[in-house]
Design a protein around this motif. Sequence first.
Motif, PDB file in Angstrom:
ATOM      1  N   GLU A 199       0.832  -1.196   0.000  1.00 49.84           N
ATOM      2  CA  GLU A 199       0.000   0.000   0.000  1.00 49.84           C
ATOM      3  C   GLU A 199       0.873   1.255   0.000  1.00 49.84           C
ATOM      4  O   GLU A 199       1.031   1.936   1.013  1.00 49.84           O
ATOM      5  N   MET A 212      -2.558  -3.790  -6.912  1.00 45.67           N
ATOM      6  CA  MET A 212      -3.956  -3.365  -6.892  1.00 45.67           C
ATOM      7  C   MET A 212      -4.270  -2.224  -5.935  1.00 45.67           C
ATOM      8  O   MET A 212      -5.337  -1.606  -6.060  1.00 45.67           O
ATOM      9  N   ASP A 213      -3.368  -1.891  -5.016  1.00 42.22           N
ATOM     10  CA  ASP A 213      -3.701  -0.814  -4.078  1.00 42.22           C
ATOM     11  C   ASP A 213      -3.660   0.573  -4.711  1.00 42.22           C
ATOM     12  O   ASP A 213      -3.936   1.561  -4.025  1.00 42.22           O
ATOM     13  N   HIS A 263      -5.860   1.385  -6.760  1.00 47.28           N
ATOM     14  CA  HIS A 263      -7.284   1.728  -6.874  1.00 47.28           C
ATOM     15  C   HIS A 263      -7.995   1.507  -5.536  1.00 47.28           C
ATOM     16  O   HIS A 263      -7.450   0.914  -4.595  1.00 47.28           O
ATOM     17  N   THR A 287      -9.943  -0.129  -2.833  1.00 51.72           N
ATOM     18  CA  THR A 287     -10.168  -1.539  -2.497  1.00 51.72           C
ATOM     19  C   THR A 287     -11.143  -1.721  -1.334  1.00 51.72           C
ATOM     20  O   THR A 287     -11.719  -2.791  -1.175  1.00 51.72           O
ATOM     21  N   ASP A 288     -11.322  -0.674  -0.530  1.00 51.10           N
ATOM     22  CA  ASP A 288     -12.249  -0.741   0.607  1.00 51.10           C
ATOM     23  C   ASP A 288     -13.597  -0.209   0.136  1.00 51.10           C
ATOM     24  O   ASP A 288     -13.857   0.997   0.145  1.00 51.10           O
ATOM     25  N   SER A 318     -16.547  -7.203  -3.575  1.00 51.85           N
ATOM     26  CA  SER A 318     -15.204  -6.999  -3.042  1.00 51.85           C
ATOM     27  C   SER A 318     -14.506  -5.868  -3.782  1.00 51.85           C
ATOM     28  O   SER A 318     -14.984  -5.371  -4.802  1.00 51.85           O
ATOM     29  N   GLY A 319     -13.348  -5.485  -3.257  1.00 49.48           N
ATOM     30  CA  GLY A 319     -12.548  -4.452  -3.906  1.00 49.48           C
ATOM     31  C   GLY A 319     -11.444  -5.015  -4.774  1.00 49.48           C
ATOM     32  O   GLY A 319     -10.495  -4.302  -5.130  1.00 49.48           O
ATOM     33  N   TRP A 320     -11.563  -6.297  -5.125  1.00 50.69           N
ATOM     34  CA  TRP A 320     -10.513  -6.928  -5.937  1.00 50.69           C
ATOM     35  C   TRP A 320     -10.428  -6.280  -7.318  1.00 50.69           C
ATOM     36  O   TRP A 320      -9.361  -6.047  -7.855  1.00 50.69           O
ATOM     37  N   GLY A 342     -11.091  -2.986  -9.674  1.00 47.33           N
ATOM     38  CA  GLY A 342     -11.232  -1.548  -9.478  1.00 47.33           C
ATOM     39  C   GLY A 342     -10.543  -0.744 -10.564  1.00 47.33           C
ATOM     40  O   GLY A 342      -9.527  -1.165 -11.127  1.00 47.33           O
ATOM     41  N   ASN A 381      -7.195   5.475  -5.782  1.00 46.36           N
ATOM     42  CA  ASN A 381      -7.376   5.733  -4.359  1.00 46.36           C
ATOM     43  C   ASN A 381      -6.726   7.069  -4.051  1.00 46.36           C
ATOM     44  O   ASN A 381      -5.506   7.163  -3.900  1.00 46.36           O
TER      45      ASN A 381
END
Length: 768
Positions: free
Chosen positions: A202, A229-230, A232, A234-235, A242-244, A246, A250
């Motif tokens: 992250e 992937m972080d 975008h 994810t939460d 899920s946030g998988w 995106g 972010n």
Amino acid sequence: MTNPVADPAAIVQGDKYRITVLTDGLVRLEYADDGVFEDRASTFAVNRRLPVPGFQRHESDGLLEVVTSRLRLTYDRGPFTTSGLSLAVGGGISNYHSVWRYGQTPDDLGGTARTLDNADGAIPLGPGVVSRTGYAVIDDSGSFLFTKDGWVSADNVNRVDLYVFAYGHDFREALDAFYAVSGPQPVVPRYALGNWWSRFHEYTADSYLDLLDRFRREGLPFSVGVLDMDWHVTDVDPRYGSGWTGYTWNRELFPDPPAFLDKVHGEGLRVTLNVHPADGVRAYEDAYGKMALALGKDPAAGEPIAFDVTDRAFLTAYFEVLHRGLEDGGVDFWWLDWQSGPHSRIAGIDPLWMLNHFHFRDHGSLTFSRYAGPGSHRYPVGFSGDTVVSWASLAFQPYFTATAANIGYGWWSHDIGGHLFGVRDDELATRWVQFGCFSPVLRLHSTKNPFLHKEPWLHPGPARAVMTAFLRLRHRLVPYLHAMNHRRDPLALPMYYRAPAEDAAYEVPDQYQFGTELLVAAIVTPADRRTGLGRVKAWLPEGTWVDVLTDLVYDGGRTLLLHRDLTTIPVLATGGAIIPLDGQAVPGNDPVIPGHLELLVVAGADGDFELQEDFPVRTQLRYRQADGELVVAPAEDADGILPAARRWTVSFPALTDVDPVATVDGVDTPFDIERGDTRTSITVHDVPVTATLRIGVGARPRLRRNDVSGLVFTLLDRAQIEYRTKTKVLETATADRPLTVRLSALQALDLDDALATAIGEILLAQEI
């Protein structure tokens, strides 16, 4: 571009069968009960319009025979059966094993696999197009097809469609035939050949830029930044799933994405973002409204837009709305992290295939995704998946990478260092980076775990220094790698391509050819505790070989065990080899065409090398042993691409007793000379790229002999054994007695195997 309809002159056809002689060693065999045959391009076969080879057709006693210079096909003209359809390979490969019968699974040498996800060691491989029995088969019956307008169809049911390769042991020709039908490998962008930094972590914009600053201060070059992937959101609200998946930055981590990407580009890196597209586009995404409108949906309804790669309208919006907006903000290419299987809404259409094909067609030069089957070589680069951090994983990767050439797949990118699980092992991490340096793409990566990290400075001194050296070396290798890139051949090839008739060439799974000039023997097992040396079994073809990293000299024509401490691995070249390197000791991030080039030239035989740096910019390099002279010819088509003048360093490994001369266009020119303990380097400054540079070291130069006494002493000095044993071994190994006497005396000392083979390597490296 496809040309899938074969020349009618290449076809032998009946009511329900069709035989197409594509080359002298490749035939296509089709059977269809309805008598309708397929002329559309498939995922594997995009070009069947090839020059018609010479062949003969014979019919007698109800049998049809098709004969070329390489094969004899025998067929009873009925439904394909084991007894009714066979193909014999010419060339005397074996007495009876070189006959293929329909339905028989060929014992080929393997191809590659879709992924190494969760692999902890070896996994089964799919088929390739070469075998020791002389034949191999690609079954194209289940592949989906490309229509004339560029879309896809999966209506080729109830048909048999086989491609039988019958090239005997002419492996290179078999691979050429594969590319002729399936298309060539594209030339990947030069930046793809440098180091890639990737970590599932992250990052914030500031922490990522701080990391790049630390890399610069450490002298660690990287050409590609991979954001997992972080990047975008994810939460997400559970009502969306899920946030998988995106597509929305972010902004808590990256407040101003275009500004962040602009700064990364300013550091000389390209950027790829990870996407898991399976969950489609949900209402919280920034692009949701535009996507809904593009697909004729009401944005206010908030209904999820399903991922459907078989829907042409969705796929158009997927690129033109969803991805184009992010690309306009600075994303250079995409990491397609498809983990959701081979099935789509239409049976027979693999979403991974579709993503790879259309992403590459949309981008035009690079994508990053898993292997989807024969023909996938057209969509580099391959992401091999999430391997376990273990010696078993590392031990499989040299074999896995080189064997992929058997199905034309030359651009695997592994998670160097392993991805998940395992234990911390600094030696393992270092050996993996060394292999990565000499693999198609070097990409450091690891899963989301604070203890799994690949920054060299987080390893202890020896490992840190070695990792740093090999990451720098990777960027220095880019001129060589890019010249190989333009050849469009797999960068890593199994040793049996060099000598198919040699049993020993099949027995060295950790060794491979790396381009035209180098052999690499990766060390993939832990070092012996007492000697501190890793060991690898290698086979050297006939000739004299020089390890270009250590300047050790070996006589070839044999199998041997090579030993190295943690600082290096065996990387060998034979006489006449020319290896171009970036002349900077610490190259920059962006691997641009360098103004200073170093050429490693191995004396002992003539050699030629075409240094292609861009299209169509080429420089011919030539070494002639009789004269002991290296010639750099004027560059071709260099205007506006190459610098007006260059500095050239020519280094001769294992060559010290020389009296150099240098000329530019026939006029003597000054040069700098560096005489090391094991090599000589000559540097000429400001050579116009339109001039001819000649550097001579004297007629018929001879490689130096290894310092046997010094090498044995160094080995024993480091060894964790009794001092009196060290003394006894040194006295025995260096005594003024015949080699056979010394070897038998050493054998009588009953040494540990690791020490005995290490001493033996030194004593037997060169003939006395």
